[in-house]
Design a protein around this motif. Structure first.
Motif, short mmCIF file in Angstrom:
data_model
loop_
_atom_site.label_atom_id
_atom_site.label_comp_id
_atom_site.label_asym_id
_atom_site.label_seq_id
_atom_site.Cartn_x
_atom_site.Cartn_y
_atom_site.Cartn_z
N UNK A 36 0.85 -1.19 0.00
CA UNK A 36 0.00 0.00 0.00
C UNK A 36 0.89 1.24 0.00
N UNK A 37 0.79 2.05 -1.04
CA UNK A 37 1.64 3.22 -1.20
C UNK A 37 0.82 4.49 -0.96
N UNK A 38 1.31 5.35 -0.05
CA UNK A 38 0.66 6.64 0.12
C UNK A 38 1.20 7.62 -0.92
N UNK A 46 7.99 7.01 -8.26
CA UNK A 46 7.93 7.52 -9.64
C UNK A 46 9.21 8.28 -9.99
N UNK A 47 9.67 9.11 -9.08
CA UNK A 47 10.91 9.87 -9.30
C UNK A 47 12.11 8.93 -9.42
N UNK A 48 12.18 7.94 -8.53
CA UNK A 48 13.31 7.00 -8.54
C UNK A 48 13.35 6.20 -9.84
N UNK A 49 12.21 5.66 -10.24
CA UNK A 49 12.14 4.87 -11.48
C UNK A 49 12.50 5.73 -12.69
N UNK A 50 12.00 6.95 -12.71
CA UNK A 50 12.28 7.86 -13.82
C UNK A 50 13.78 8.17 -13.93
N UNK A 51 14.41 8.50 -12.80
CA UNK A 51 15.83 8.88 -12.81
C UNK A 51 16.73 7.71 -13.12
N UNK A 106 7.50 14.97 -10.73
CA UNK A 106 6.76 13.81 -10.21
C UNK A 106 5.72 14.27 -9.18
N UNK A 107 6.11 15.21 -8.34
CA UNK A 107 5.21 15.72 -7.31
C UNK A 107 3.98 16.39 -7.93
N UNK A 108 4.22 17.23 -8.93
CA UNK A 108 3.13 17.96 -9.60
C UNK A 108 2.18 17.00 -10.31
N UNK A 109 2.76 16.05 -11.07
CA UNK A 109 1.94 15.12 -11.85
C UNK A 109 1.04 14.29 -10.94
N UNK A 198 1.10 1.71 -14.01
CA UNK A 198 1.11 2.18 -15.39
C UNK A 198 2.08 3.34 -15.56
N UNK A 199 2.08 4.24 -14.60
CA UNK A 199 2.93 5.43 -14.69
C UNK A 199 4.41 5.06 -14.65
N UNK A 200 4.77 4.10 -13.79
CA UNK A 200 6.17 3.65 -13.71
C UNK A 200 6.58 2.97 -15.01
N UNK A 201 5.68 2.13 -15.54
CA UNK A 201 5.98 1.46 -16.81
C UNK A 201 6.15 2.47 -17.93
N UNK A 202 5.26 3.47 -17.95
CA UNK A 202 5.31 4.49 -18.99
C UNK A 202 6.62 5.27 -18.95
N UNK A 203 7.10 5.61 -17.76
CA UNK A 203 8.30 6.44 -17.68
C UNK A 203 9.54 5.66 -18.12
N UNK A 204 9.59 4.34 -17.84
CA UNK A 204 10.73 3.53 -18.30
C UNK A 204 10.74 3.46 -19.82
#
Length: 280
Positions: A36-38, A46-51, A106-109, A198-204
């Motif tokens: 469970x992610x807050x 999201x930021x970590x995966x993106x970077x 990532x915060x804004x999105x 989906x968002x993590x997959x999309x950013x990769x």
């Protein structure tokens, strides 16, 4: 017949992105579905995966693939020679500034976009990714086209400091352009909502085709000189790939890469050769 194959090649890109995202989403779902992610956890993930994906894919292209001369020659179809340019060195300050911008993005999105839990339906995820890439390509086309108009052109000039292109040129842009691109990236997420897997997959996958598009190599997603032609001509090829450029008549036709990674081009070449031999 040629127009038909051109259309199929552009559809091939959309389906490659969709299927690649679907595979990555399954991996993230398997890793995260019991956790469970807050909000803050989602932002950090999201930021970590993106970077991590941005730097790892970029360094793999530049330091592994391009250092193998045989592989490099095999994957390039560039026809127009350009002046070789030294690319900016990575600095601690530059990396830190980039990571701060990435974290804020990532915060804004995730703060503004509606979260939608879709579970693990392959059909729903396939539809989400396919719709997202088609709409994202259109949004990018429009914003990129606007950045080449006189009123906004200065904002975009930093990115065009390089006629010769390299993977990490993908991230070489002014702060104003970065904000515009972020807003552009928000639009499809507002339309479809997001699930963190989906968002993590999309950013990769998005990092993969963006870095490849600037690498001057045809690895999997995009012909190597599609974006090369944009950088050398400073006009045309405003989309991620050629579909919307063809629709709006701004396409500089790229050289098609033949091979197993680009099956439509291989089929077209086979049929062309077959037709020519039959005529003879």
């Amino acid at each position: 017949m040629k127009k038909f194959f051109d259309f199929c090649l552009e559809m091939e890109f959309f389906f490659k992105v969709t299927i690649s995202c679907l595979i990555m989403q399954q991996i993230f779902y398997w890793l995260l579905h019991d956790i469970e992610l807050n909000f803050i956890s989602q932002v950090l993930l999201y930021w970590f995966v993106s970077s991590v994906s941005f730097y790892s894919i970029g360094f793999f292209i530049e330091k592994v693939i391009k250092n193998n001369e045989t592989l490099k020659d095999k994957l390039t179809v560039r026809l127009k020679k350009v002046r070789k340019q030294p690319f900016p060195d990575f600095t601690i300050k530059g990396i830190m500034v980039g990571e701060i911008k990435s974290f804020i993005t990532a915060l804004i999105i995730l703060y503004l976009a509606p979260e939608v839990t879709r579970g693990n339906s392959l059909l729903l995820n396939f539809g989400w990714f396919l719709s997202r890439i088609i709409i994202a390509d259109l949004c990018f086309y429009v914003s990129h086209w606007l950045l080449h108009r006189k009123l906004l052109q200065k904002i975009h000039l930093k990115h065009h400091e390089f006629a010769d292109s390299s993977s990490f040129v993908a991230g070489h842009k002014s702060l104003t352009e970065y904000i515009i691109v972020t807003i552009t990236d928000l639009l499809p997420i507002f339309i479809f909502g997001y699930d963190i897997t989906q968002l993590c997959a999309w950013t990769v996958v998005g990092n993969a085709y963006n870095l490849e598009g600037h690498s001057s190599l045809s690895i999997f997603f995009i012909p190597s000189d599609f974006h090369d032609l944009h950088h050398t001509c400073f006009q045309g090829n405003y989309g991620i790939q050629g579909f919307w450029d063809r629709v709006f008549n701004t396409l500089n036709v790229p050289t098609k890469k033949i091979g197993i990674m680009f099956p439509v081009a291989s089929v077209e070449e086979y049929i062309t050769i077959k037709s020519s031999s039959n005529i003879d």
